[in-house]
Structure formats: C-alpha cells, structure tokens
Design a protein around this motif. Structure first.
Motif, short mmCIF file in Angstrom:
data_model
loop_
_atom_site.label_atom_id
_atom_site.label_comp_id
_atom_site.label_asym_id
_atom_site.label_seq_id
_atom_site.Cartn_x
_atom_site.Cartn_y
_atom_site.Cartn_z
N PHE A 92 12.93 -3.97 9.40
CA PHE A 92 11.61 -4.01 8.76
C PHE A 92 11.02 -2.61 8.63
CE2 PHE A 92 6.95 -4.28 9.63
CZ PHE A 92 6.56 -4.76 8.39
N SER A 93 11.12 -1.82 9.69
CA SER A 93 10.58 -0.47 9.67
C SER A 93 11.34 0.42 8.69
CB SER A 93 10.63 0.14 11.08
OG SER A 93 9.84 -0.61 11.98
N VAL A 94 12.67 0.27 8.64
CA VAL A 94 13.46 1.05 7.69
C VAL A 94 13.08 0.68 6.26
CG1 VAL A 94 15.79 1.42 6.79
CG2 VAL A 94 15.41 1.37 9.25
N ALA A 95 12.89 -0.62 6.01
CA ALA A 95 12.51 -1.06 4.67
C ALA A 95 11.14 -0.53 4.27
CB ALA A 95 12.52 -2.59 4.61
N VAL A 96 10.21 -0.45 5.23
CA VAL A 96 8.88 0.09 4.93
C VAL A 96 8.97 1.57 4.60
CG1 VAL A 96 6.62 0.61 5.90
CG2 VAL A 96 7.63 -1.64 6.27
N ILE A 97 9.81 2.31 5.32
CA ILE A 97 9.99 3.73 5.01
C ILE A 97 10.52 3.90 3.59
CG2 ILE A 97 11.39 5.77 5.54
CD1 ILE A 97 11.18 5.07 8.47
N VAL A 100 7.63 3.05 1.08
CA VAL A 100 6.65 4.12 0.92
C VAL A 100 7.25 5.32 0.20
CG1 VAL A 100 5.11 5.70 2.15
CG2 VAL A 100 5.39 3.37 2.97
N SER A 101 8.53 5.57 0.42
CA SER A 101 9.19 6.75 -0.17
C SER A 101 9.42 6.59 -1.66
CB SER A 101 10.52 7.02 0.54
OG SER A 101 10.32 7.25 1.92
N ILE A 102 9.77 5.37 -2.11
CA ILE A 102 10.12 5.17 -3.52
C ILE A 102 8.96 4.61 -4.32
CG2 ILE A 102 12.51 4.67 -2.86
CD1 ILE A 102 11.91 1.73 -3.61
N CYS A 103 7.79 4.46 -3.69
CA CYS A 103 6.68 3.80 -4.35
C CYS A 103 6.15 4.64 -5.50
CB CYS A 103 5.57 3.56 -3.34
SG CYS A 103 4.27 2.49 -3.94
N ARG A 104 6.65 4.39 -6.69
CA ARG A 104 6.21 5.06 -7.91
C ARG A 104 6.03 4.02 -9.01
NH1 ARG A 104 6.05 7.92 -4.39
NH2 ARG A 104 6.79 10.05 -4.12
N PHE A 115 9.78 -4.45 -1.39
CA PHE A 115 8.67 -5.16 -0.77
C PHE A 115 9.12 -6.55 -0.33
CE2 PHE A 115 4.67 -7.59 -0.80
CZ PHE A 115 3.92 -6.79 0.05
N THR A 116 9.98 -7.18 -1.13
CA THR A 116 10.54 -8.49 -0.76
C THR A 116 11.40 -8.38 0.49
OG1 THR A 116 10.55 -9.16 -3.09
CG2 THR A 116 11.89 -10.45 -1.57
N VAL A 117 12.17 -7.30 0.58
CA VAL A 117 12.99 -7.06 1.78
C VAL A 117 12.11 -6.90 3.01
CG1 VAL A 117 14.58 -5.44 2.88
CG2 VAL A 117 14.93 -6.09 0.50
N CYS A 118 11.00 -6.16 2.87
CA CYS A 118 10.06 -5.99 3.97
C CYS A 118 9.52 -7.33 4.45
CB CYS A 118 8.90 -5.09 3.54
SG CYS A 118 9.33 -3.37 3.25
#
Length: 313
Positions: A92-97, A100-104, A115-118
């Motif tokens: 979950f934490s890896v998916a959130v990173i 946030v990193s690819i959020c464009r 976001f679905t993976v999270c």
C-alpha cells in the motif's frame, strides 16, 4: 469552463484540466488529484505522504522479514495474519509513493489504475484486521477448548483467500469500467468490517470479564485479563476509527453528492484524511506486531546478533 494552470518553481508546466467554474462537475477524488498535481516544494500533502510511506515500509518490511524468518513465530497461526498485514501495508505504501510521483493530469489513466491498486491493498489490510477479530472470537469465545482452530496452514489459506478476492474484485471493476465506484464500494465494505471488529472485540471483552469475576472468587490474586484486553481493544478501535472513518465518510458523502461542491475546504479535509489513512499503516506494526511478546523477543535477538557482528568486525 475554466483552465487550471500549475507552475513549478524550476519549470513551467502548463496543461489544462477541464473543470466547471463552481467545481460541481468534479468529484472529491478529482479535486484531490488537482492538489497533488501542484508539483513544488510546498506541496505538504506529497511531502507528508512520502515521509509516512517510507516509515511504513521500513516498519512493515522489518516485521514481515522477522515473522517469515523466525521458526517460533511461524508456528502460531495468528502471526500469519501479522505477516500478511505487514506485507499488504508495505505494498500500500509503495503504491501511494508511485501514485504521488506520477500524479499528472496527462497521465489520468495511470493515476486511475494506481489509485485502484492503493485501494486494493488498503482493502486487504482492513479485511485482515477484520479476520483477526473473527479468529480471536472463535478461539476465545466460540471454541475455547477446541485445538487446531487457527493452525498456520488454515490461517495462510484464509490470507490467500483475502488477497485473491480483493485483487480479483479490483480487476473485475477495472474490466467492466466501474472503477469510479470502487472507492464507494470499498468504503461501505470497510464500514461492515469495522462494525465486525467492534462487535467481536466487545463480545470477547464481556466474556473474558465475566470469566474473570468467576475465577476471582477462588483465587487470592486479582485477575486483570479483562483490563488488559480492554486496553488493547481500545487502542485497535481508536486507531481504526480515527485513521479510516474520516476518509470513508467523505467518500460516501461525495458519492451521494452531500458535500457542497462550492466549498474548497473539503479537498483540504480529504488531504488530512488521506494522511491519517497512511498513518494507519504505520500504526499497524506497533498495534499488531510489537505488542506480541514473541515478536519483540525476536527483534531483540536480531539487534543483539547485529551488535555482536558489528563488534566482531
């Protein structure tokens, strides 16, 4: 329609996101995405997310490695849940990173999938907590004298079912293009799980408290088992409620259009709720991991071995 332009300090990245002027054509998640897209050093939501996720990964990976590598811990079925919980929180934490990193804005589909993976790994974590409560209820209340209820193999099978169900359900929603409803469905399911946790632990506490009263009549020393359980259960229920109920409540209200879309405060509240949800993945290793005596002893042994190795070098 209005264009939202986002500028960074080092470079200017101009792109447009079509939004209604009053913001009423966008969901709370979309507005949260827009805030995350502000790619500058003052994006405190992203900074807090990175810090929380790195700390969560460090704690949960440590717990998982110790549970898997220690033979004594592997012999107890409830430790299988501890390892599964640590693994799901790490993912979950890896998916959130990554989120946030690819959020464009130009990567809308990638954001949606991430976001679905999270949500999927968060769901696995919460379902594991619900199953832990059921397992405790079976062992302590329903079948207190029956052995082999929670053997490691049985608990491992339950964990595989949780992971398989959650991943399959998420894939099915993506295939049928129902991903927009995933957050709402998971929120309702999480509420059901939390109610199960509250009820299960309340029943366990009442049964143990009643047992303590009966046993205390025949013993000189006071039994404090129920008090210890009350403390533990209070910590579990408090962390569940504080960390997850805000974001669940906002998601459900937003799904039914019960939030005033003209008020800009809700995305900020969602940001705080998002950070609280991340904090839960930090709390889990402490609540479910470090409170286990065998696990604390295993950690102590690892530190002693590491210290002796360092001295020997």
């Amino acid at each position: 329609m209005a264009e939202v332009e986002l500028e960074t300090d080092e470079e200017t990245a101009n792109f447009s996101i079509e939004l209604d002027t009053d913001g009423c054509n966008t969901s709370l998640i979309d507005r949260f995405l827009i805030q995350l897209t502000f790619n500058n050093k003052y994006n405190y939501t992203a900074i807090l997310a990175y810090i929380s996720c790195i700390l969560s990964i460090a704690l949960n990976v440590s717990i998982f490695v110790i549970v898997v590598s220690d033979k004594t811990l592997r012999k107890k079925g409830n430790n299988v849940f501890t390892g599964s919980l640590a693994l799901s929180d790490s993912f979950f934490s890896v998916a959130v990173i990554v989120l946030v990193s690819i959020c464009r804005a130009e990567r809308e589909m990638m954001f949606l999938y991430t976001f679905t993976v999270c949500l999927t790994f968060a769901g696995i974590s919460i379902q594991t907590i619900g199953v832990v409560a059921i397992e405790r209820l079976l062992v302590v209340v329903i079948f207190p004298f029956k052995r082999n209820i929670n053997t490691p193999k049985k608990m491992l099978f339950v964990c595989f079912c949780i992971w398989g169900f959650s991943i399959s359900f998420a894939c099915a929603l993506l295939i049928t293009h129902k991903e927009d409803e995933f957050g709402f469905i998971m929120s309702i399911w999480d509420v059901v799980i939390f109610v199960n946790v509250y009820v299960s632990y309340a029943v366990i506490y009442l049964v143990v408290k009643n047992h303590d009263k009966k046993v205390s009549k025949f013993r000189t020393q006071e039994f404090n088992t129920s008090k210890k359980l009350l403390k533990t259960f209070s910590i579990i229920i408090f962390t569940c409620t504080v960390c997850w109920m805000p974001i669940i409540t906002l998601t459900v209200l937003d799904y039914f259009d019960k939030l005033d879309c003209n008020k800009t405060i809700y995305p900020h509240i969602f940001n705080i709720s998002f950070i609280l949800a991340l904090a839960y993945s930090i709390a889990n290793p402490i609540v479910y991991g470090l409170r286990i005596n065998e696990l604390r002893n295993a950690i102590d042994e690892r530190f002693i071995s590491l210290r002796n190795f360092t001295i020997a070098q």
